[in-house]
Scaffold this motif. Structure first.
Motif, PDB file in Angstrom:
ATOM      1  N   GLY A 124       0.822  -1.198   0.000  1.00  0.00           N
ATOM      2  CA  GLY A 124       0.000   0.000   0.000  1.00  0.00           C
ATOM      3  C   GLY A 124       0.858   1.251   0.000  1.00  0.00           C
ATOM      4  N   ASP A 125       0.219   2.395   0.109  1.00  0.00           N
ATOM      5  CA  ASP A 125       0.931   3.661  -0.029  1.00  0.00           C
ATOM      6  C   ASP A 125       1.329   4.301   1.293  1.00  0.00           C
ATOM      7  OD1 ASP A 125       0.736   3.591  -2.830  1.00  0.00           O
ATOM      8  OD2 ASP A 125      -1.274   4.466  -2.763  1.00  0.00           O
ATOM      9  N   ARG A 126       0.566   4.045   2.340  1.00  0.00           N
ATOM     10  CA  ARG A 126       0.773   4.786   3.590  1.00  0.00           C
ATOM     11  C   ARG A 126       1.566   3.930   4.581  1.00  0.00           C
ATOM     12  NH1 ARG A 126      -1.417   9.388   5.923  1.00  0.00           N
ATOM     13  NH2 ARG A 126      -1.674   9.339   8.173  1.00  0.00           N
ATOM     14  N   TRP A 127       2.887   4.050   4.533  1.00  0.00           N
ATOM     15  CA  TRP A 127       3.737   3.285   5.435  1.00  0.00           C
ATOM     16  C   TRP A 127       5.052   4.020   5.663  1.00  0.00           C
ATOM     17  CZ3 TRP A 127       8.374   1.257   3.407  1.00  0.00           C
ATOM     18  CH2 TRP A 127       8.494   1.297   2.025  1.00  0.00           C
ATOM     19  N   LEU A 128       5.689   3.693   6.783  1.00  0.00           N
ATOM     20  CA  LEU A 128       6.972   4.287   7.138  1.00  0.00           C
ATOM     21  C   LEU A 128       8.086   3.263   6.958  1.00  0.00           C
ATOM     22  CD1 LEU A 128       6.149   6.090  10.529  1.00  0.00           C
ATOM     23  CD2 LEU A 128       6.005   7.020   8.210  1.00  0.00           C
ATOM     24  N   LEU A 129       9.221   3.739   6.484  1.00  0.00           N
ATOM     25  CA  LEU A 129      10.412   2.912   6.341  1.00  0.00           C
ATOM     26  C   LEU A 129      11.339   3.159   7.529  1.00  0.00           C
ATOM     27  CD1 LEU A 129      12.219   1.037   4.587  1.00  0.00           C
ATOM     28  CD2 LEU A 129      13.171   3.118   3.567  1.00  0.00           C
ATOM     29  N   ALA A 130      11.848   2.084   8.108  1.00  0.00           N
ATOM     30  CA  ALA A 130      12.793   2.177   9.223  1.00  0.00           C
ATOM     31  C   ALA A 130      13.844   1.096   9.067  1.00  0.00           C
ATOM     32  CB  ALA A 130      12.059   2.022  10.556  1.00  0.00           C
ATOM     33  N   GLY A 131      14.896   1.190   9.874  1.00  0.00           N
ATOM     34  CA  GLY A 131      15.935   0.162   9.871  1.00  0.00           C
ATOM     35  C   GLY A 131      17.124   0.532   9.016  1.00  0.00           C
ATOM     36  N   GLY A 132      18.247   0.807   9.651  1.00  0.00           N
ATOM     37  CA  GLY A 132      19.475   1.109   8.919  1.00  0.00           C
ATOM     38  C   GLY A 132      19.537   2.488   8.309  1.00  0.00           C
ATOM     39  N   LEU A 133      18.638   3.368   8.717  1.00  0.00           N
ATOM     40  CA  LEU A 133      18.633   4.726   8.154  1.00  0.00           C
ATOM     41  C   LEU A 133      19.486   5.665   8.999  1.00  0.00           C
ATOM     42  CD1 LEU A 133      14.836   5.123   7.271  1.00  0.00           C
ATOM     43  CD2 LEU A 133      16.701   4.257   5.825  1.00  0.00           C
ATOM     44  N   ASP A 134      20.189   6.550   8.315  1.00  0.00           N
ATOM     45  CA  ASP A 134      20.962   7.602   8.961  1.00  0.00           C
ATOM     46  C   ASP A 134      21.090   8.739   7.948  1.00  0.00           C
ATOM     47  OD1 ASP A 134      23.120   7.021   7.176  1.00  0.00           O
ATOM     48  OD2 ASP A 134      23.970   5.568   8.571  1.00  0.00           O
ATOM     49  N   PRO A 135      21.765   9.838   8.288  1.00  0.00           N
ATOM     50  CA  PRO A 135      21.824  10.960   7.339  1.00  0.00           C
ATOM     51  C   PRO A 135      22.431  10.591   5.985  1.00  0.00           C
ATOM     52  CG  PRO A 135      22.454  11.704   9.519  1.00  0.00           C
ATOM     53  CD  PRO A 135      22.343  10.209   9.596  1.00  0.00           C
ATOM     54  N   ARG A 136      23.282   9.589   5.953  1.00  0.00           N
ATOM     55  CA  ARG A 136      23.933   9.192   4.710  1.00  0.00           C
ATOM     56  C   ARG A 136      23.056   8.266   3.868  1.00  0.00           C
ATOM     57  NH1 ARG A 136      26.546   4.698   3.519  1.00  0.00           N
ATOM     58  NH2 ARG A 136      26.443   4.039   5.705  1.00  0.00           N
ATOM     59  N   THR A 137      22.308   7.382   4.511  1.00  0.00           N
ATOM     60  CA  THR A 137      21.569   6.350   3.781  1.00  0.00           C
ATOM     61  C   THR A 137      20.114   6.692   3.491  1.00  0.00           C
ATOM     62  OG1 THR A 137      20.918   5.204   5.827  1.00  0.00           O
ATOM     63  CG2 THR A 137      23.025   4.559   4.811  1.00  0.00           C
ATOM     64  N   VAL A 138      19.542   7.667   4.192  1.00  0.00           N
ATOM     65  CA  VAL A 138      18.102   7.889   4.066  1.00  0.00           C
ATOM     66  C   VAL A 138      17.702   8.349   2.668  1.00  0.00           C
ATOM     67  CG1 VAL A 138      18.171  10.252   4.994  1.00  0.00           C
ATOM     68  CG2 VAL A 138      16.062   8.919   5.134  1.00  0.00           C
ATOM     69  N   GLY A 139      18.500   9.213   2.044  1.00  0.00           N
ATOM     70  CA  GLY A 139      18.156   9.689   0.706  1.00  0.00           C
ATOM     71  C   GLY A 139      18.062   8.566  -0.310  1.00  0.00           C
ATOM     72  N   PRO A 140      19.111   7.753  -0.457  1.00  0.00           N
ATOM     73  CA  PRO A 140      19.026   6.620  -1.385  1.00  0.00           C
ATOM     74  C   PRO A 140      17.908   5.643  -1.029  1.00  0.00           C
ATOM     75  CG  PRO A 140      21.315   7.061  -0.826  1.00  0.00           C
ATOM     76  CD  PRO A 140      20.487   7.924   0.069  1.00  0.00           C
ATOM     77  N   ALA A 141      17.670   5.417   0.268  1.00  0.00           N
ATOM     78  CA  ALA A 141      16.608   4.497   0.672  1.00  0.00           C
ATOM     79  C   ALA A 141      15.238   5.016   0.253  1.00  0.00           C
ATOM     80  CB  ALA A 141      16.654   4.271   2.182  1.00  0.00           C
ATOM     81  N   VAL A 142      15.023   6.298   0.414  1.00  0.00           N
ATOM     82  CA  VAL A 142      13.756   6.907  -0.002  1.00  0.00           C
ATOM     83  C   VAL A 142      13.584   6.788  -1.517  1.00  0.00           C
ATOM     84  CG1 VAL A 142      12.570   9.124  -0.264  1.00  0.00           C
ATOM     85  CG2 VAL A 142      13.491   8.454   1.968  1.00  0.00           C
ATOM     86  N   ASP A 143      14.649   7.044  -2.247  1.00  0.00           N
ATOM     87  CA  ASP A 143      14.577   6.940  -3.706  1.00  0.00           C
ATOM     88  C   ASP A 143      14.230   5.520  -4.151  1.00  0.00           C
ATOM     89  OD1 ASP A 143      15.165   9.598  -4.095  1.00  0.00           O
ATOM     90  OD2 ASP A 143      17.320   9.272  -4.412  1.00  0.00           O
TER      91      ASP A 143
END
Length: 205
Positions: A149-168
């Motif tokens: 679905g569309d409405r969810w949060l991503l967590a796990g292994g995120l930090d200022p360096r990794t969050v941008g690529p993870a979101v993409d």
């Protein structure tokens, strides 16, 4: 991009996170966690976050506490949301929702590979790594957005360096971070929080 900073146990850090643009702050009440907050501390974090911005979502995060007890605790301490993390059943969610109107569900695709947002009546689904709070990265290619679905949060292994690529890659509705903005387990870092918030929201957002 909705951003939740989780595992806060310092009112001044909650205020800082909200002032820098966090949409939600999470407080953990789990004695096995280095981020565990006692009730008085939890209440003070909620007050600080709401003072900084009344629209802030304050989230009580539990893992072992019985669902109905957790819901009652969340209401008593002034939280807006209860987040049930891990092995809670449909009956648990139903019991919590009888007490507090906003309940989130946090789980992992390792333990629940067929999970879909809203299946247990939750307002929001959070997808974490297999070891919650560890900061360990996980395989985001296993996310099937069409099923989840569309409405969810991503967590796990995120930090200022990794969050941008993870979101993409994963294209979540929002992100959640805890250990990725800490200088040591349980100790939040203002610079890391500010950098994470900036990195989570690219210019196009």
């Amino acid at each position: 991009m909705y951003v939740k900073i989780c595992g806060i146990s310092d009112p001044s850090m909650a205020r800082f996170a909200v002032d820098r643009g966090a949409d939600a702050v999470g407080v953990v009440m789990s004695e096995r966690s280095p981020r565990h907050a006692a009730p008085a501390v939890a209440r003070s974090v909620v007050a600080a976050a709401h003072d900084a911005a009344a629209s802030t979502d304050t989230v009580l995060v539990v893992r072992e506490m019985p669902a109905a007890e957790a819901a009652a605790t969340a209401l008593r301490l002034g939280f807006d949301v209860l987040q049930l993390h891990g092995k809670y059943s449909a009956a648990d969610f139903a019991a919590a929702l009888e007490i507090i109107p906003r309940v989130w569900r946090a789980t992992s695709l390792v333990t629940e590979p067929d999970v879909r947002a809203g299946d247990l009546g939750e307002e929001l689904l959070l997808l974490d790594g297999a070891a919650a709070g560890s900061g360990e990265t996980w395989d985001l290619s296993t996310i099937d957005r069409a099923r989840i679905g569309d409405r969810w949060l991503l967590a796990g292994g995120l930090d200022p360096r990794t969050v941008g690529p993870a979101v993409d890659l994963a294209r979540p509705w929002g992100v959640d971070v805890s250990s990725g903005v800490e200088s040591s387990p349980g100790l939040k870092d203002r610079d890391l929080i500010a950098r994470f918030l900036a990195a989570a929201r690219p210019a196009r957002d």
